[in-house]
Design an enzyme around this catalytic site. Structure first.
Site, mmCIF file in Angstrom:
data_model
loop_
_atom_site.group_PDB
_atom_site.id
_atom_site.type_symbol
_atom_site.label_atom_id
_atom_site.label_comp_id
_atom_site.label_asym_id
_atom_site.label_seq_id
_atom_site.Cartn_x
_atom_site.Cartn_y
_atom_site.Cartn_z
ATOM 1 N N GLU A 153 3.280 -4.957 1.977
ATOM 2 C CA GLU A 153 3.328 -4.019 3.100
ATOM 3 C C GLU A 153 3.371 -4.705 4.471
ATOM 4 O O GLU A 153 2.634 -4.347 5.390
ATOM 5 C CB GLU A 153 2.146 -3.040 3.016
ATOM 6 C CG GLU A 153 2.185 -2.249 1.710
ATOM 7 C CD GLU A 153 0.986 -1.328 1.492
ATOM 8 O OE1 GLU A 153 0.157 -1.191 2.401
ATOM 9 O OE2 GLU A 153 0.892 -0.759 0.402
ATOM 10 N N ASP A 208 6.701 -3.498 -0.878
ATOM 11 C CA ASP A 208 6.497 -2.574 0.256
ATOM 12 C C ASP A 208 6.765 -1.134 -0.162
ATOM 13 O O ASP A 208 7.272 -0.886 -1.258
ATOM 14 C CB ASP A 208 7.368 -2.967 1.455
ATOM 15 C CG ASP A 208 6.634 -2.751 2.779
ATOM 16 O OD1 ASP A 208 5.983 -1.704 2.960
ATOM 17 O OD2 ASP A 208 6.716 -3.652 3.652
ATOM 18 N N GLU A 266 4.784 0.696 -8.136
ATOM 19 C CA GLU A 266 3.630 1.595 -8.002
ATOM 20 C C GLU A 266 4.051 3.060 -8.104
ATOM 21 O O GLU A 266 3.569 3.910 -7.350
ATOM 22 C CB GLU A 266 2.922 1.343 -6.661
ATOM 23 C CG GLU A 266 2.530 -0.102 -6.437
ATOM 24 C CD GLU A 266 1.756 -0.343 -5.137
ATOM 25 O OE1 GLU A 266 1.317 0.623 -4.494
ATOM 26 O OE2 GLU A 266 1.609 -1.531 -4.779
HETATM 27 O O1 G3I Z 1 -15.499 0.839 -5.380
HETATM 28 C C1 G3I Z 1 -15.958 1.563 -4.240
HETATM 29 C C2 G3I Z 1 -17.216 2.350 -4.577
HETATM 30 O O2 G3I Z 1 -18.248 1.443 -4.891
HETATM 31 C C3 G3I Z 1 -17.601 3.186 -3.349
HETATM 32 O O3 G3I Z 1 -18.683 3.975 -3.678
HETATM 33 C C4 G3I Z 1 -16.452 4.093 -2.961
HETATM 34 C C5 G3I Z 1 -16.766 4.901 -1.699
HETATM 35 O O4 G3I Z 1 -15.638 5.151 -0.922
HETATM 36 O O5 G3I Z 1 -15.324 3.284 -2.676
HETATM 37 C C6 G3I Z 1 -14.877 2.511 -3.792
HETATM 38 O O6 G3I Z 1 -13.797 1.759 -3.382
HETATM 39 C C7 G3I Z 1 -12.577 2.435 -3.244
HETATM 40 C C8 G3I Z 1 -11.553 1.773 -4.149
HETATM 41 O O7 G3I Z 1 -10.284 2.331 -3.928
HETATM 42 C C9 G3I Z 1 -11.894 1.916 -5.622
HETATM 43 O O8 G3I Z 1 -11.859 3.243 -5.996
HETATM 44 C C10 G3I Z 1 -12.151 2.326 -1.791
HETATM 45 O O9 G3I Z 1 -13.000 3.083 -0.964
HETATM 46 C C11 G3I Z 1 -10.730 2.828 -1.641
HETATM 47 O O10 G3I Z 1 -10.290 2.553 -0.321
HETATM 48 C C12 G3I Z 1 -9.832 2.107 -2.601
HETATM 49 O O11 G3I Z 1 -8.551 2.652 -2.483
HETATM 50 C C13 G3I Z 1 -7.515 1.871 -3.031
HETATM 51 C C14 G3I Z 1 -6.478 1.577 -1.961
HETATM 52 O O12 G3I Z 1 -5.393 0.880 -2.522
HETATM 53 C C15 G3I Z 1 -7.072 0.736 -0.831
HETATM 54 O O13 G3I Z 1 -6.153 0.469 0.108
HETATM 55 C C16 G3I Z 1 -6.877 2.674 -4.170
HETATM 56 O O14 G3I Z 1 -7.805 2.800 -5.249
HETATM 57 C C17 G3I Z 1 -5.631 1.935 -4.655
HETATM 58 O O15 G3I Z 1 -4.952 2.762 -5.579
HETATM 59 C C18 G3I Z 1 -4.722 1.640 -3.485
HETATM 60 O O16 G3I Z 1 -3.609 0.923 -3.963
HETATM 61 C C19 G3I Z 1 -2.576 0.684 -2.981
HETATM 62 C C20 G3I Z 1 -1.935 -0.625 -3.341
HETATM 63 O O17 G3I Z 1 -2.882 -1.651 -3.404
HETATM 64 C C21 G3I Z 1 -0.839 -0.976 -2.338
HETATM 65 N N1 G3I Z 1 0.108 0.087 -2.212
HETATM 66 C C22 G3I Z 1 -0.432 1.418 -1.960
HETATM 67 C C23 G3I Z 1 -1.481 1.759 -3.005
HETATM 68 C C24 G3I Z 1 -2.003 3.154 -2.789
HETATM 69 O O18 G3I Z 1 -2.666 3.228 -1.547
#
Ligand code: G3I
Length: 424
Positions: free
Chosen positions: A198, A253, A322
């Site tokens: 990205e 991206d 993705e």
């Molecule tokens: O693990 C913690 C947990 O302990 C906590 O209680 C909770 C509270 O918010 O958060 C949890 O972490 C979260 C994590 O996902 C696991 O579920 C984060 O807040 C959350 O921000 C994170 O989101 C991930 C995101 O990337 C972060 O940018 C998504 O799961 C994941 O699917 C997403 O993946 C991205 C790719 O890496 C890049 N392309 C886009 C794609 C979708 O956004």
């Protein structure tokens, strides 16, 4: 064949519309979306479980269900984003993973924030579980992601520069140490790396900058004085290549499939880097799309355009890294949407058209793998983005891990109208 399919689908849609209008209570395609009203309970009893069970309602790991990976064997790899805890034989999803896919990526656990939370600290447990799983199953593994502006540890950008910022040298040293440590550790185990993720701006102006939460260009800048700030990307690819000469190195991206301005900036920048000899083996189009956006034609044109970069590197390839198809349009903030048969049929047609196109591109040598971002609807990030706690249904398996019509539309489209026919 395609015309036949569209016609069959159209007929099905007509049948379903009339069915939905005349006998709304008799249709209960998705247990997850089932309402608990009395009429629905009665309706469920009217459908003998066995009549539906043999095809449409099968669990993704049922031995009677085909395998996506086998279906596309020799054409392209089919994969999914997973979490390390799902890779144990005791996890209920394990059989689904090993049956349906032959490529995997960790959704979150190999991001720098998780792996390198403090100087000198490397948390490799999840990555090691992942690598072990790859060895046991022979699947292709993608490492996601080495360099990103999000989910990077804050300390990377702190240092002895102005306002406590890292200097160019400090940030480059950290990036080199991180990439070298990780890629060397997984040499021969992780096949493909999202080296940079990205890096491009949403406004089509080129690289993402500080105004879009990325400090990479403002700290590293133009090292070679050629007037462009792609240097941090270039260095990342050189470091990765040095650590594993055999690994496939990808620039990943989003929105490339539907935003021609961003696609053009991306294409021109990658082309310029390839011309300079930067070891980029391909690009990842993430594919976070929805039912209506973008058109399959636009998606295919993006693959074709990017795959034309083979001119500079014969091994250059495009990957769909993705994929998910939100049932909500962008801007729709509702929490729920009824997944009636009409929507499921549209969803099935969408996936079928996409996979027809992916297979066509794979057969042309333009595409080598397609991964969905998650396995089943309940585990998708889209249940929390952009609206927290919504019920989305963007994947091929439902909340009970049963194959949705979209699965059959991809694998054996003759099954789909027949199954729907049973419910008339
Ligand atoms: O693990 C913690 C947990 O302990 C906590 O209680 C909770 C509270 O918010 O958060 C949890 O972490 C979260 C994590 O996902 C696991 O579920 C984060 O807040 C959350 O921000 C994170 O989101 C991930 C995101 O990337 C972060 O940018 C998504 O799961 C994941 O699917 C997403 O993946 C991205 C790719 O890496 C890049 N392309 C886009 C794609 C979708 O956004």
């Amino acid at each position: 064949m395609k015309k036949h399919w569209i016609f069959a689908l159209f007929l099905t849609l007509l049948l379903l519309s009339s069915c939905a209008l005349s006998r709304p209570d008799t249709i209960q395609p998705q247990s997850s979306g089932a309402s608990d009203s009395d009429s629905d309970t009665d309706a469920a009893q009217q459908i003998p479980e066995d009549a539906a069970q043999p095809l449409y309602r099968l669990h993704a790991a049922d031995q009677r269900i085909p395998s996506l990976a086998e279906h596309f064997d020799g054409v392209m790899k089919i994969g999914a984003a997973v979490n390390a805890w799902q890779l144990s034989e005791n996890a209920d999803i394990y059989q689904v993973l090993t049956k349906q896919y032959n490529a995997f990526v960790l959704e979150n656990e190999m991001k720098p924030e998780r792996v390198n939370p403090a100087p000198g600290v490397y948390r490799l447990d999840a990555g090691d579980t992942f690598a072990q799983f790859g060895e046991e199953t022979g699947a292709v593994l993608r490492g996601h992601t080495l360099v990103w502006h999000s989910q990077v540890p804050a300390w990377w950008f702190e240092g002895s520069g102005e306002d406590g910022r890292a200097t160019q040298e400090e940030l480059l040293t950290r990036m080199e140490e991180y990439i070298t440590t990780l890629v060397t550790h997984y040499r021969g185990k992780i096949d493909t790396w999202d080296v940079v993720n990205e890096a491009f701006s949403d406004n089509g102006s080129g690289l993402r900058g500080a105004d879009e939460n990325s400090l990479w260009t403002s700290i590293i800048g133009d090292l070679d004085g050629d007037g462009s700030e792609t240097d941090y990307i270039e260095q990342a690819f050189y470091f990765a290549r040095a650590a594993d000469p055999e690994a496939q190195l990808i620039l990943n991206d989003y929105n490339l499939e539907g935003d021609p301005v961003k696609l053009e900036a991306f294409y021109q920048t990658v082309k310029a880097m390839l011309e300079k000899g930067v070891p980029i083996d391909g690009v990842g189009i993430q594919g976070h799309i929805n039912l209506g956006w973008p058109s399959v034609e636009s998606f295919e044109a993006a693959i074709e355009k990017l795959a034309s970069l083979k001119e500079y590197n014969p091994d250059f390839v495009v990957q769909i890294t993705e994929l998910d198809v939100s049932i909500f349009e962008w801007g729709d903030e509702s929490l729920e949407k009824e997944t009636d048969l009409i929507l499921q049929t549209q969803f099935a047609a969408r996936y079928a058209d996409l996979f027809d196109m992916f297979a066509r591109q794979a057969e042309k040598g333009n595409l080598d793998m397609v991964l969905t971002w998650g396995v089943y609807d309940g585990g998708s990030w889209l249940n929390n983005y952009p609206v927290e706690g919504r019920t989305n249904a963007p994947l091929l398996f439902d909340r009970d891990m049963k194959a949705k019509p979209a699965f059959w539309a991809i694998i054996d489209r003759e099954v789909l109208p027949a199954v729907f026919e049973e419910w008339r």
